[in-house]
Design a protein around this motif. Structure first.
Motif, mmCIF file in Angstrom:
data_model
loop_
_atom_site.group_PDB
_atom_site.id
_atom_site.type_symbol
_atom_site.label_atom_id
_atom_site.label_comp_id
_atom_site.label_asym_id
_atom_site.label_seq_id
_atom_site.Cartn_x
_atom_site.Cartn_y
_atom_site.Cartn_z
ATOM 1 N N GLN A 197 0.340 6.002 -8.194
ATOM 2 C CA GLN A 197 -0.381 4.993 -7.403
ATOM 3 C C GLN A 197 -1.081 3.988 -8.320
ATOM 4 O O GLN A 197 -1.096 2.790 -8.055
ATOM 5 C CB GLN A 197 -1.407 5.680 -6.486
ATOM 6 N N GLU A 203 -0.204 3.171 -11.316
ATOM 7 C CA GLU A 203 0.828 2.334 -11.932
ATOM 8 C C GLU A 203 1.251 1.229 -10.965
ATOM 9 O O GLU A 203 1.365 0.055 -11.339
ATOM 10 C CB GLU A 203 2.021 3.224 -12.317
ATOM 11 N N GLU A 204 1.450 1.619 -9.716
ATOM 12 C CA GLU A 204 1.874 0.652 -8.695
ATOM 13 C C GLU A 204 0.805 -0.431 -8.505
ATOM 14 O O GLU A 204 1.091 -1.617 -8.385
ATOM 15 C CB GLU A 204 2.112 1.395 -7.375
ATOM 16 N N ASN A 234 1.189 -4.397 -9.036
ATOM 17 C CA ASN A 234 0.822 -5.350 -7.982
ATOM 18 C C ASN A 234 -0.123 -6.409 -8.518
ATOM 19 O O ASN A 234 0.015 -7.596 -8.220
ATOM 20 C CB ASN A 234 0.136 -4.625 -6.818
ATOM 21 N N ILE A 291 -1.620 0.815 -0.887
ATOM 22 C CA ILE A 291 -1.999 1.428 -2.168
ATOM 23 C C ILE A 291 -3.515 1.471 -2.323
ATOM 24 O O ILE A 291 -4.074 2.457 -2.786
ATOM 25 C CB ILE A 291 -1.359 0.637 -3.333
#
Ligand SMILES: [Zn+2]
Length: 244
Positions: free
Chosen positions: A152, A154-155, A159, A169
């Motif tokens: 999460q 990393e995402e 973003n 997220i």
């Protein structure tokens, strides 16, 4: 100021009158005593117990601070003035450490010969297979959650780089934060249970545990707990940074 861990004799002879004198002042003649190295518990004449009455500690701190105040030594010898300064700094360090539950526990473990950073470094070597790039070992009961959290995070970073918004997220990370904050609270409660066990090992009138097996057992429980706690604290820092 460097922590000095030698076990100072609690009652050395007073330099002035020769009577048995305690850590700060001689009871017989009232003279300030040389700045011996002393552990923080003995500065307050406390046994090495972890449940501490912090209100009483604060009162003692202010009482002793007043007795050591430099103004009171304005007409004393240069040597006594120096001791009062050194002891004031020792007293401040002792108070700052003992009033804080985590610092107090870590300090006791230090007295027991354990450096927490070293501990977690050793542990890291034995549990590197988690694949996480963390400096610390992942506590086994957190493996799954940490794995998910890292994805999460990393995402979220990607973003941010792309200038995209993904409320999903953000919500996941907020939920993770709540969960890890709850775990911190649980650990604090668990730690207090270990304090109770530790304190029970110290016989009345003694300053340290006599039961060496029990001592090692409770000590290890506390080391493990503080390592887990600092791991979760770092996770929370990562999450808060990502959400900032
Ligand atoms: Zn004396």
């Amino acid at each position: 100021m460097a922590t000095q861990l030698t076990q100072a004799a609690a009652n050395a002879a007073c330099w002035s009158c020769g009577q048995a004198a305690s850590q700060l002042f001689c009871e017989a003649c009232g003279k300030i005593q040389p700045a011996r190295s002393a552990d923080y518990f003995s500065v307050f004449r406390l046994p090495r117990k972890l449940h501490i009455d912090t209100a009483a500690l604060e009162r003692d701190f202010y009482k002793l601070s007043r007795k050591l105040h430099p103004d009171l030594f304005a007409r004393a010898t240069a040597q006594e003035q120096e001791w009062s300064t050194e002891k004031t700094s020792q007293l401040n360090d002792a108070y700052r450490t003992l009033k804080d539950p985590i610092a107090r526990t870590a300090y006791l473990l230090e007295l027991e010969g354990i450096k927490l950073e070293e501990q977690s470094r050793n542990a890291t070597d034995t549990a590197r297979q988690s694949g996480a790039e963390k400096k610390q070992v992942v506590p086994p009961d957190l493996l799954e959650e940490v794995f998910e959290l890292n994805m999460q995070l990393e995402e979220m970073r990607m973003n941010k780089q792309m200038g995209e918004d993904d409320p999903g997220i953000v919500r996941d990370l907020q939920e993770a934060r709540t969960k890890f904050e709850q775990k911190m609270n649980d650990l604090t409660a668990e730690l207090q249970g270990h304090w109770t066990e530790w304190d029970a090992l110290i016989p009345a009138g003694e300053t340290e545990p006599k039961d060496q097996q029990g001592r090692a057992r409770v000590r290890n429980l506390m080391v493990d707990l503080l390592n887990r706690r600092s791991y979760i604290r770092n996770l929370l820092r990562d999450v808060n940074e990502a959400l900032a």
